[in-house]
Structures are given as structure tokens and as C-alpha cells.
Design a protein around this motif. Structure first.
Motif, PDB file in Angstrom:
ATOM      1  N   ILE A 190       0.507  -1.458   0.139  1.00  0.00           N
ATOM      2  CA  ILE A 190      -0.106  -0.354  -0.344  1.00  0.00           C
ATOM      3  C   ILE A 190       0.736   1.086   0.344  1.00  0.00           C
ATOM      4  O   ILE A 190       1.791   1.236   0.436  1.00  0.00           O
ATOM      5  CB  ILE A 190      -0.488   0.214   1.288  1.00  0.00           C
ATOM      6  CG1 ILE A 190       0.095  -0.186   2.412  1.00  0.00           C
ATOM      7  CG2 ILE A 190      -1.995  -0.830   1.392  1.00  0.00           C
ATOM      8  CD1 ILE A 190      -0.627   0.081   3.897  1.00  0.00           C
ATOM      9  N   GLU A 191       0.544   2.448  -0.549  1.00  0.00           N
ATOM     10  CA  GLU A 191       1.129   3.326  -0.424  1.00  0.00           C
ATOM     11  C   GLU A 191       0.385   4.678   0.632  1.00  0.00           C
ATOM     12  O   GLU A 191      -0.998   5.333   0.440  1.00  0.00           O
ATOM     13  CB  GLU A 191       1.246   4.194  -1.858  1.00  0.00           C
ATOM     14  CG  GLU A 191       1.841   3.089  -2.848  1.00  0.00           C
ATOM     15  CD  GLU A 191       1.566   3.578  -4.194  1.00  0.00           C
ATOM     16  OE1 GLU A 191       2.270   3.971  -4.795  1.00  0.00           O
ATOM     17  OE2 GLU A 191       0.207   3.386  -4.195  1.00  0.00           O
ATOM     18  N   VAL A 192       1.609   4.951   1.457  1.00  0.00           N
ATOM     19  CA  VAL A 192       0.684   6.205   2.460  1.00  0.00           C
ATOM     20  C   VAL A 192       1.227   6.943   2.596  1.00  0.00           C
ATOM     21  O   VAL A 192       2.244   7.834   1.853  1.00  0.00           O
ATOM     22  CB  VAL A 192       1.429   5.141   4.238  1.00  0.00           C
ATOM     23  CG1 VAL A 192       1.276   6.374   4.864  1.00  0.00           C
ATOM     24  CG2 VAL A 192       1.069   3.750   4.542  1.00  0.00           C
ATOM     25  N   THR A 203       0.143  13.134  -5.543  1.00  0.00           N
ATOM     26  CA  THR A 203       1.132  12.833  -6.505  1.00  0.00           C
ATOM     27  C   THR A 203       1.907  12.058  -5.932  1.00  0.00           C
ATOM     28  O   THR A 203       1.725  11.633  -4.802  1.00  0.00           O
ATOM     29  CB  THR A 203       2.131  13.892  -6.690  1.00  0.00           C
ATOM     30  OG1 THR A 203       2.873  14.107  -5.893  1.00  0.00           O
ATOM     31  CG2 THR A 203       1.503  15.184  -6.952  1.00  0.00           C
ATOM     32  N   LYS A 204       3.248  11.303  -6.543  1.00  0.00           N
ATOM     33  CA  LYS A 204       4.009  10.151  -5.325  1.00  0.00           C
ATOM     34  C   LYS A 204       4.786  10.605  -4.628  1.00  0.00           C
ATOM     35  O   LYS A 204       5.158   9.862  -4.154  1.00  0.00           O
ATOM     36  CB  LYS A 204       4.667   9.613  -6.453  1.00  0.00           C
ATOM     37  CG  LYS A 204       4.569   8.161  -7.397  1.00  0.00           C
ATOM     38  CD  LYS A 204       3.862   6.940  -6.584  1.00  0.00           C
ATOM     39  CE  LYS A 204       4.454   5.194  -7.217  1.00  0.00           C
ATOM     40  NZ  LYS A 204       4.425   4.517  -6.317  1.00  0.00           N
ATOM     41  N   GLN A 205       5.068  11.336  -4.688  1.00  0.00           N
ATOM     42  CA  GLN A 205       5.718  12.452  -4.071  1.00  0.00           C
ATOM     43  C   GLN A 205       5.372  12.933  -2.220  1.00  0.00           C
ATOM     44  O   GLN A 205       5.595  12.671  -1.686  1.00  0.00           O
ATOM     45  CB  GLN A 205       6.045  14.087  -4.156  1.00  0.00           C
ATOM     46  CG  GLN A 205       7.168  13.568  -5.061  1.00  0.00           C
ATOM     47  CD  GLN A 205       7.543  15.139  -5.852  1.00  0.00           C
ATOM     48  OE1 GLN A 205       6.984  15.838  -5.905  1.00  0.00           O
ATOM     49  NE2 GLN A 205       8.708  15.189  -6.382  1.00  0.00           N
ATOM     50  N   ASP A 206       3.876  12.355  -2.381  1.00  0.00           N
ATOM     51  CA  ASP A 206       2.812  12.769  -0.880  1.00  0.00           C
ATOM     52  C   ASP A 206       3.159  11.412  -0.514  1.00  0.00           C
ATOM     53  O   ASP A 206       2.236  11.008   0.232  1.00  0.00           O
ATOM     54  CB  ASP A 206       1.693  13.122  -1.519  1.00  0.00           C
ATOM     55  CG  ASP A 206       1.690  14.659  -1.886  1.00  0.00           C
ATOM     56  OD1 ASP A 206       2.651  15.476  -2.038  1.00  0.00           O
ATOM     57  OD2 ASP A 206       1.126  15.067  -2.867  1.00  0.00           O
ATOM     58  N   LEU A 207       3.404  10.252  -0.820  1.00  0.00           N
ATOM     59  CA  LEU A 207       3.320   8.986  -0.677  1.00  0.00           C
ATOM     60  C   LEU A 207       4.759   7.588  -0.720  1.00  0.00           C
ATOM     61  O   LEU A 207       5.325   8.396  -0.782  1.00  0.00           O
ATOM     62  CB  LEU A 207       2.049   8.202  -1.170  1.00  0.00           C
ATOM     63  CG  LEU A 207       0.902   8.391  -2.033  1.00  0.00           C
ATOM     64  CD1 LEU A 207       0.516   7.990  -3.143  1.00  0.00           C
ATOM     65  CD2 LEU A 207      -0.140   8.743  -1.167  1.00  0.00           C
ATOM     66  N   VAL A 208       4.240   6.866   0.744  1.00  0.00           N
ATOM     67  CA  VAL A 208       6.127   6.121   0.613  1.00  0.00           C
ATOM     68  C   VAL A 208       4.894   4.756   0.363  1.00  0.00           C
ATOM     69  O   VAL A 208       4.153   4.362   1.010  1.00  0.00           O
ATOM     70  CB  VAL A 208       5.884   6.650   2.181  1.00  0.00           C
ATOM     71  CG1 VAL A 208       7.115   5.336   2.403  1.00  0.00           C
ATOM     72  CG2 VAL A 208       7.234   7.372   2.184  1.00  0.00           C
ATOM     73  N   LEU A 209       5.829   3.755  -0.092  1.00  0.00           N
ATOM     74  CA  LEU A 209       5.355   2.594  -0.487  1.00  0.00           C
ATOM     75  C   LEU A 209       5.309   1.865   0.919  1.00  0.00           C
ATOM     76  O   LEU A 209       6.718   2.046   1.654  1.00  0.00           O
ATOM     77  CB  LEU A 209       6.548   1.481  -0.779  1.00  0.00           C
ATOM     78  CG  LEU A 209       5.995   0.206  -1.316  1.00  0.00           C
ATOM     79  CD1 LEU A 209       4.629   0.319  -2.524  1.00  0.00           C
ATOM     80  CD2 LEU A 209       6.773  -0.268  -2.520  1.00  0.00           C
ATOM     81  N   SER A 231      -3.296   7.860  -8.399  1.00  0.00           N
ATOM     82  CA  SER A 231      -4.139   7.398  -7.595  1.00  0.00           C
ATOM     83  C   SER A 231      -3.896   6.490  -6.487  1.00  0.00           C
ATOM     84  O   SER A 231      -3.080   5.033  -7.390  1.00  0.00           O
ATOM     85  CB  SER A 231      -4.997   6.025  -8.570  1.00  0.00           C
ATOM     86  OG  SER A 231      -6.003   5.259  -7.240  1.00  0.00           O
ATOM     87  N   PRO A 232      -3.588   5.885  -5.618  1.00  0.00           N
ATOM     88  CA  PRO A 232      -2.147   4.544  -4.250  1.00  0.00           C
ATOM     89  C   PRO A 232      -2.916   3.718  -4.090  1.00  0.00           C
ATOM     90  O   PRO A 232      -4.337   4.153  -4.329  1.00  0.00           O
ATOM     91  CB  PRO A 232      -2.314   6.223  -3.004  1.00  0.00           C
ATOM     92  CG  PRO A 232      -3.620   6.838  -3.024  1.00  0.00           C
ATOM     93  CD  PRO A 232      -4.257   7.427  -4.753  1.00  0.00           C
TER      94      PRO A 232
END
Length: 245
Positions: A146-148, A165-171, A224-225
Motif C-alpha cells: 500500500i502507499e501511505v 502525487t507520488k511525492q506525497d506517498l511512501v510505499l 491513484s495510490p
């Protein structure tokens, strides 16, 4: 994946297949596919056999209908050959009596989480084909990538995910441990456990099908995470696993 060392000028396209099973905890195979096939070859190999078989089946049906014959007996469909031209073993991890049970891929396919029969979870780098992390004591577990959100971004977790964006998320890796009745969320690759969610007995963790992206760290507007949900079959309640870092 890149071609073998001595086949850089090869006209084939290569893929990596990671498998688990009763004979090993992990096995990686290099699959090759010929990418020089012309349109004529495609028509000969794919279209013509299907057309011939269809025409043949129709002819037999019309012929037997005119003769008032009984319907033919059911025959199981033939197993079609694989599309890949060659498969070669790259590496394998054998540690009997341990054997692999389930495998989950990250959104980009760059990492895989494998559960085994001894209650361990292996985090594998699918590019380097090495185990980069190990968890113990998780029998019958299931894993979900999941992406948090990194910060308290209010856009994350909304149905539209507008402006994410991807920068807002951590795997992260969500581990459903049914014997403990919890879902643990761990930051990847070597981060700490960031959340523990109570999961009652009989609950299931489900995850929508998501598209694979080019990289685990690419940025993309309107992204979309990947999310996972806890579903309670008794109450019908669905809860999103949404920890914050």
C-alpha cells in the motif's frame, strides 16, 4: 529485464518470472520472447488456426445437423502452449522443509513479498533478485503493498485522490496476521512498523486491482495510490487501511 551477459545483441525480449512452491521458497526464471515476429507470422500463428478451427467446427455442426446425428461428446479444451519461447532458471532459494506459499508484488513489480510455511515473510528485490528483509512469526499471513501519505495531506484518502502525487506517498507493506488478529503496516524498504490495526477473527483484507507503474518512486499528478481494506463479513463493514507517517 535485461538480456543475459552474452546476449546483448539478442533480438528477443526478456522477462523475469518469480515462483514459489513446495520444492523451494523462491525461484526466478528468465523468460524470452521473440520480438522480431512480423505481422505475417502473427497471422499465420494466431489468426489462421483460429479461423480454420472455427470453420471446421461450423462445417461439422451443419453436417451432423443435416444427418440428425446426436451431439458430439464433450471434450476438454486443449492446453495452449506458452507464448514464451524459452525459460531458464536464474536463481533459487531452497531451505527444506520451508517452502513458499504466497507472493505479492509492489505496484511497479520492483519488490515482492513472499510468505513461507514456517511463518516467515521475505521481501525480495526483483531486479537484483536478493532478499532484502525478513519477518518472522507470521503464520498464515497475507501481504499487501500500500502507499501511505508522508504528511497529513487532506487529499489523500478521498475517493477522487485529486492532486495526489507520488511525492506525497511512501510505499509500505501491510501484513495481515490472522492468528494475532491484527494488520501491521511496515515502512519499506527498511523502515519501522508505523501502525497496528485490530482485525477481528473472520475479517479479510482485500485490495482492488491496480495498474503497474514504471517505478516505485516516479511522480505523477492525479495519482491513484494503492490501498487495502479490511472487510468484516459478519457486519458487511469495509474499512480502509490508512495510517499516516
Amino acid at each position: 529485464m535485461p538480456p543475459p551477459l552474452l546476449e546483448h545483441q539478442s533480438t528477443q525480449r526478456y522477462f523475469c518470472a518469480i515462483t514459489v512452491g513446495s520444492d523451494c521458497a523462491l525461484a526466478a526464471h528468465r523468460l524470452s520472447e521473440d520480438r522480431t515476429s512480423s505481422l505475417v507470422n502473427f497471422l499465420i500463428k494466431k489468426i489462421m488456426p483460429a479461423t480454420v478451427s472455427t470453420v471446421s467446427a461450423l462445417a461439422k455442426f451443419v453436417w451432423r445437423s443435416s444427418d440428425n446425428q446426436e451431439a458430439p461428446e464433450y471434450r476438454p479444451p486443449e492446453v495452449k502452449p506458452q507464448e514464451f519461447g524459452r525459460a531458464s532458471l536464474i536463481t533459487t532459494l531452497k531451505d527444506r522443509p520451508r517452502h513458499g506459499e504466497k507472493i505479492a508484488l509492489s505496484p511497479s513489480g520492483g519488490m515482492a513479498a513472499i510468505t513461507d510455511s514456517l511463518g516467515r515473510i521475505l521481501l525480495v528485490d526483483t531486479q537484483a533478485l536478493v532478499v532484502i528483509r525478513l519477518w518472522k512469526g507470521y503464520r498464515d499471513a497475507e501481504c499487501f503493498f500500500i502507499e501511505v501519505p508522508v504528511t497529513g495531506n487532506p487529499s489523500v484518502g478521498t475517493p477522487s485522490h485529486k492532486g495526489i502525487t507520488k511525492q506525497d506517498l511512501v510505499l509500505c507493506l501491510a501484513i495481515h496476521a490472522p492468528r494475532r488478529e491484527v494488520v501491521e503496516v511496515w515502512k519499506l524498504r527498511d523502515g519501522p512498523r508505523i501502525s497496528i490495526v485490530k482485525c477481528e477473527r473472520g475479517c479479510r483484507v482485500i485490495q482492488p486491482v491496480y495498474r503497474f507503474h514504471g517505478s516505485d518512486y516516479d511522480t505523477d499528478s492525479g495519482y491513484s495510490p494503492s490501498e487495502a481494506y479490511i472487510f468484516n463479513g459478519d457486519s458487511g463493514h469495509l474499512t480502509v487501511i490508512s495510517p499516516r507517517i
